[in-house]
Design a protein around this motif. Structure first.
Motif, PDB file in Angstrom:
ATOM      1  N   ASP A 119       9.819  -0.197  74.240  1.00 30.57           N
ATOM      2  CA  ASP A 119      10.973  -0.021  73.360  1.00 30.57           C
ATOM      3  C   ASP A 119      11.629   1.345  73.533  1.00 30.57           C
ATOM      4  N   ARG A 120      11.139   2.113  74.511  1.00 26.74           N
ATOM      5  CA  ARG A 120      11.723   3.414  74.831  1.00 26.74           C
ATOM      6  C   ARG A 120      11.297   3.782  76.241  1.00 26.74           C
ATOM      7  N   TYR A 121      12.005   4.740  76.836  1.00 30.56           N
ATOM      8  CA  TYR A 121      11.634   5.178  78.179  1.00 30.56           C
ATOM      9  C   TYR A 121      10.351   6.001  78.108  1.00 30.56           C
ATOM     10  N   LEU A 122       9.371   5.626  78.902  1.00 33.16           N
ATOM     11  CA  LEU A 122       8.095   6.337  78.959  1.00 33.16           C
ATOM     12  C   LEU A 122       8.042   7.277  80.160  1.00 33.16           C
ATOM     13  N   MET A 123       9.088   7.239  81.003  1.00 34.62           N
ATOM     14  CA  MET A 123       9.234   8.153  82.138  1.00 34.62           C
ATOM     15  C   MET A 123      10.484   8.987  81.904  1.00 34.62           C
ATOM     16  N   ALA A 124      10.447  10.230  82.376  1.00 32.91           N
ATOM     17  CA  ALA A 124      11.546  11.152  82.094  1.00 32.91           C
ATOM     18  C   ALA A 124      12.777  10.923  82.959  1.00 32.91           C
ATOM     19  N   GLY A 125      12.618  10.295  84.103  1.00 32.16           N
ATOM     20  CA  GLY A 125      13.749  10.148  85.016  1.00 32.16           C
ATOM     21  C   GLY A 125      13.829  11.333  85.960  1.00 32.16           C
ATOM     22  N   PRO A 126      14.657  11.248  86.995  1.00 32.42           N
ATOM     23  CA  PRO A 126      14.775  12.324  87.997  1.00 32.42           C
ATOM     24  C   PRO A 126      15.244  13.634  87.371  1.00 32.42           C
ATOM     25  N   SER A 127      14.799  14.746  87.964  1.00 27.97           N
ATOM     26  CA  SER A 127      15.212  16.071  87.491  1.00 27.97           C
ATOM     27  C   SER A 127      16.669  16.330  87.861  1.00 27.97           C
ATOM     28  N   VAL A 128      17.349  17.076  87.020  1.00 28.30           N
ATOM     29  CA  VAL A 128      18.732  17.488  87.287  1.00 28.30           C
ATOM     30  C   VAL A 128      18.759  19.009  87.423  1.00 28.30           C
ATOM     31  N   PRO A 129      19.793  19.573  88.083  1.00 29.30           N
ATOM     32  CA  PRO A 129      20.998  18.919  88.587  1.00 29.30           C
ATOM     33  C   PRO A 129      20.751  18.149  89.875  1.00 29.30           C
ATOM     34  N   LEU A 130      21.621  17.149  90.086  1.00 23.04           N
ATOM     35  CA  LEU A 130      21.586  16.328  91.283  1.00 23.04           C
ATOM     36  C   LEU A 130      22.988  16.236  91.861  1.00 23.04           C
ATOM     37  N   SER A 131      23.079  16.203  93.178  1.00 23.65           N
ATOM     38  CA  SER A 131      24.360  16.026  93.836  1.00 23.65           C
ATOM     39  C   SER A 131      24.136  15.244  95.120  1.00 23.65           C
ATOM     40  N   VAL A 132      24.884  14.157  95.293  1.00 24.76           N
ATOM     41  CA  VAL A 132      24.726  13.292  96.459  1.00 24.76           C
ATOM     42  C   VAL A 132      26.101  13.027  97.064  1.00 24.76           C
ATOM     43  N   GLN A 133      26.223  13.313  98.355  1.00 25.60           N
ATOM     44  CA  GLN A 133      27.453  13.013  99.090  1.00 25.60           C
ATOM     45  C   GLN A 133      27.205  11.790  99.947  1.00 25.60           C
ATOM     46  N   GLY A 135      29.220   7.744 101.207  1.00 25.46           N
ATOM     47  CA  GLY A 135      30.345   6.834 101.102  1.00 25.46           C
ATOM     48  C   GLY A 135      31.665   7.566 101.009  1.00 25.46           C
ATOM     49  N   ASP A 136      32.482   7.205 100.026  1.00 21.39           N
ATOM     50  CA  ASP A 136      33.818   7.791  99.917  1.00 21.39           C
ATOM     51  C   ASP A 136      33.902   8.935  98.917  1.00 21.39           C
ATOM     52  N   GLY A 137      32.740   9.492  98.504  1.00 20.86           N
ATOM     53  CA  GLY A 137      32.815  10.599  97.553  1.00 20.86           C
ATOM     54  C   GLY A 137      31.478  11.274  97.324  1.00 20.86           C
ATOM     55  N   THR A 138      31.486  12.235  96.415  1.00 24.30           N
ATOM     56  CA  THR A 138      30.282  12.965  96.019  1.00 24.30           C
ATOM     57  C   THR A 138      30.097  12.806  94.522  1.00 24.30           C
ATOM     58  N   ALA A 139      28.899  12.408  94.109  1.00 24.55           N
ATOM     59  CA  ALA A 139      28.561  12.288  92.692  1.00 24.55           C
ATOM     60  C   ALA A 139      27.571  13.393  92.341  1.00 24.55           C
ATOM     61  N   SER A 140      27.866  14.128  91.276  1.00 24.31           N
ATOM     62  CA  SER A 140      26.988  15.207  90.815  1.00 24.31           C
ATOM     63  C   SER A 140      26.706  14.996  89.334  1.00 24.31           C
ATOM     64  N   PHE A 141      25.514  15.419  88.906  1.00 23.61           N
ATOM     65  CA  PHE A 141      25.143  15.278  87.503  1.00 23.61           C
ATOM     66  C   PHE A 141      24.286  16.458  87.106  1.00 23.61           C
ATOM     67  N   ASP A 142      24.703  17.154  86.018  1.00 26.24           N
ATOM     68  CA  ASP A 142      23.973  18.332  85.553  1.00 26.24           C
ATOM     69  C   ASP A 142      23.214  18.086  84.261  1.00 26.24           C
ATOM     70  N   GLY A 143      23.146  16.842  83.832  1.00 23.00           N
ATOM     71  CA  GLY A 143      22.467  16.505  82.587  1.00 23.00           C
ATOM     72  C   GLY A 143      23.430  16.264  81.449  1.00 23.00           C
ATOM     73  N   GLU A 144      24.672  16.747  81.594  1.00 21.05           N
ATOM     74  CA  GLU A 144      25.668  16.573  80.539  1.00 21.05           C
ATOM     75  C   GLU A 144      26.953  15.932  81.052  1.00 21.05           C
ATOM     76  N   HIS A 145      27.300  16.182  82.318  1.00 20.75           N
ATOM     77  CA  HIS A 145      28.541  15.659  82.874  1.00 20.75           C
ATOM     78  C   HIS A 145      28.301  15.062  84.265  1.00 20.75           C
ATOM     79  N   VAL A 146      28.955  13.941  84.515  1.00 21.87           N
ATOM     80  CA  VAL A 146      29.011  13.358  85.849  1.00 21.87           C
ATOM     81  C   VAL A 146      30.328  13.804  86.482  1.00 21.87           C
ATOM     82  N   ARG A 147      30.251  14.276  87.712  1.00 23.88           N
ATOM     83  CA  ARG A 147      31.448  14.732  88.418  1.00 23.88           C
ATOM     84  C   ARG A 147      31.605  13.906  89.694  1.00 23.88           C
ATOM     85  N   LEU A 148      32.787  13.315  89.864  1.00 23.38           N
ATOM     86  CA  LEU A 148      33.072  12.504  91.036  1.00 23.38           C
ATOM     87  C   LEU A 148      34.192  13.160  91.825  1.00 23.38           C
ATOM     88  N   GLU A 149      33.887  13.517  93.077  1.00 22.42           N
ATOM     89  CA  GLU A 149      34.866  14.149  93.958  1.00 22.42           C
ATOM     90  C   GLU A 149      35.069  13.274  95.185  1.00 22.42           C
TER      91      GLU A 149
END
Length: 299
Positions: A119-133, A135-149
């Motif tokens: 009934d809840r996540y028992l794993m924390a998920g991947p550490s942030v910040p993350l940035s992956v380039q 396909g046709d763009g770059t997705a970044s996530f700092d824990g509060e905002h997703v940025r698509l370039e």
């Protein structure tokens, strides 16, 4: 403690927690190496198995539905090579893998860990910040905002919308799907109060298209990190007003299962098997001693 060390990685179990460490072999997937070590509480585990193959075996750890944001975001699209809950086992270490499985299964029984959805996540998920380039763009996530370039391969109509910055609080969901055959993959973010679009991902300013290149699977980590910060699916179900239903008569309670008891003869056979594995060189002296101690403690 149970431990199995392979080129593909090392799994350790101390009775309450599993530590999954990816190996350094070049065959280990980029996703697993980027994700790094995972600490899995026993309460998140639904089951474990070992499959012996002709050339190599495979350990598989099955987590409870809804326990891990990565599996939730991946939606069953992780391959054997990218799944961090699988371990390739060399042919001569099958005995160690079977012992590892026995130890985890015994602990699940003793601790009465439920196998149903969490009934809840028992794993924390991947550490942030993350940035992956990819396909046709770059997705970044700092824990509060997703940025698509966007890059030069982005469709002009989508690139014209400019860089997107999406606050987690404004997101309703995230979907990741790898490319398959001639179909491109994508990562797509659903924004609250923005009508869903039927446009293909290459025209959607809230999506990145994936063409099946090496870094594409890393977008699953972005999706998982975001998913870990969104409401759990069980919470969404609880918040949905129930439909009017006719109450069905309550079923009688199921009888309590009889307590499990270790079979003395089975334990003696297990000791003989461990001795044979040591004689054959499958188990080291340290592994044999640890396994023997675990069996004796149940006699």
């Amino acid at each position: 403690m149970a431990e199995i060390i392979q080129r593909d990685g090392t799994w350790t179990f101390d009775g309450g927690t599993l530590r999954l460490v990816p190996g350094r072999d070049k065959a280990v997937s980029l996703l697993r190496r980027t994700l790094g070590e995972l600490t899995v509480p026993l309460t998140a585990v639904a089951g474990v198995s070992f499959e012996q193959g002709r050339k190599a075996g495979r350990l598989r750890l099955r987590l409870r539905e809804g326990a891990d944001p990565l599996l939730q975001a991946a939606g069953g699209h992780l391959t054997d090579g990218t799944d961090p809950y699988q371990l390739s086992v060399e042919p001569d270490r099958g005995g160690v893998a079977e012992y590892f499985v026995d130890e985890v299964r015994n602990a699940l029984l003793l601790d009465e860990v439920p196998s149903g959805p969490a009934d809840r996540y028992l794993m924390a998920g991947p550490s942030v910040p993350l940035s992956v380039q990819a396909g046709d763009g770059t997705a970044s996530f700092d824990g509060e905002h997703v940025r698509l370039e966007w890059n030069w391969k982005t469709e002009e109509a989508k690139a014209a919308a400019g860089t997107r910055s999406l606050a987690v609080d404004s997101l309703q969901g995230v979907e990741w799907q790898p490319s398959a055959g001639l179909e491109n993959g994508f990562i797509r973010f659903t924004v609250r109060n923005v009508p869903p679009t039927k446009a293909p991902p290459k025209y959607d300013p809230h999506a990145v298209v994936l063409w099946g290149f090496r870094k594409d699977p890393l977008m699953a980590l972005i999706a998982a990190a975001v998913q870990a910060r969104l409401p759990h699916p069980a919470a969404l179900t609880r918040d949905t007003p129930p439909k009017a239903l006719t109450a069905a008569p309550a079923a009688p309670p199921a009888p309590a299962p009889a307590p499990l008891a270790d079979d003395h003869d089975a334990l003696l056979r297990r000791l003989r098997e461990l001795g044979e594995l040591r004689e054959a060189g499958v188990l080291t002296q340290e592994e044999f001693t640890a396994a023997k101690r675990a069996v004796l403690s149940r006699m």
